[in-house]
Design a protein around this motif. Structure first.
Motif: not given
Length: 243
Positions: A41-54, A15-20
């Motif tokens: 995406a309406g998620v916490s700021h930590a969520a993308p970092a959890h999945h992609f690192g940076d 879902a994050l990739l789709d939003v990106a």
């Protein structure tokens, strides 16, 4: 922000990739940060970092996704270069965000194993299409130098009385044996199959880029695939021999 909009954990990365992709289509890749991705995406700021690192990790995932999709599109187009070229342009138009990221390697980790593997799959399909082209005629070679003559302009100076005299070593170009071989002279260089692949990719990629930028004249029409087919045919497909 701590909401997740009901994403299942396994779906959140996708879902994050789709939003990106949507964000890049709207504003380009330069404006996209992990914080902006989380907001969209309406998620916490930590969520993308959890999945992609940076940020580079996010764009690396998009590049892998893009090259995988391109390879799939090319594989499904058949083996002819004309159809592969049309499929390439069609991919660029339909997946503009991925296309923008894939060919900006400063955005992502271009040497990552998964990127190299996906890029190689796409490249293999294009190479296979180039292999279907008819062989080009051999290029003429210049005659060998004979004693007392100059095979190339400027290899000897003519004195006032008309006689040839060798140039001083400092003035004379290095002989072929004395200078490094250019890439085009080496096996596998541009004067061979690698050059054919580069030529084909340059044409279809350049056409796709010009189309996306709106830089082509109005006369090409509004169908990128058909316009690309015409261009590729003119450049790479030999006209029938009228005789």
């Amino acid at each position: 922000m701590t909401g997740t909009r009901g994403y299942h954990h396994g779906d959140l990365r996708r879902a994050l990739l789709d939003v990106a992709v949507t964000a890049i289509e709207e504003s380009g890749p330069a404006a996209l940060s992990l914080r902006e991705l989380a907001r969209r995406a309406g998620v916490s700021h930590a969520a993308p970092a959890h999945h992609f690192g940076d940020r580079a990790g996010l764009f690396t995932a998009l590049a892998v996704q893009g090259f995988d999709s391109l390879a799939e599109a090319l594989d499904g187009a058949g083996g002819e270069l004309l159809d592969l070229g049309v499929a390439y342009v069609d991919f660029a138009v339909r997946h503009r965000a991925h296309f923008e990221v894939m060919f900006q390697p400063d955005l992502y980790r271009a040497d990552a194993a998964e990127v190299r593997a996906a890029r190689e799959r796409a490249g293999a399909a294009l190479r296979a299409g180039v292999a279907t082209l008819p062989a080009l005629p051999a290029q003429p070679t210049l005659p060998e130098s004979r004693p007392g003559t100059a095979a190339h302009p400027g290899t000897a100076d003519r004195s006032a009385d008309g006689a040839d005299r060798p140039r001083d070593a400092a003035d004379r170009p290095r002989d072929a044996a004395d200078r490094p071989r250019d890439a085009a002279d080496r096996p596998g260089g541009l004067d061979g199959p690698q050059g054919d692949v580069l030529a084909a990719w340059s044409i279809v990629h350049g056409f796709a880029t010009l189309w996306l930028a709106g830089a082509l004249p109005a006369g090409v029409g509004d169908d990128p695939g058909e316009a690309a087919r015409t261009v590729i045919r003119r450049v790479f497909i030999p006209a029938p021999d009228p005789n």
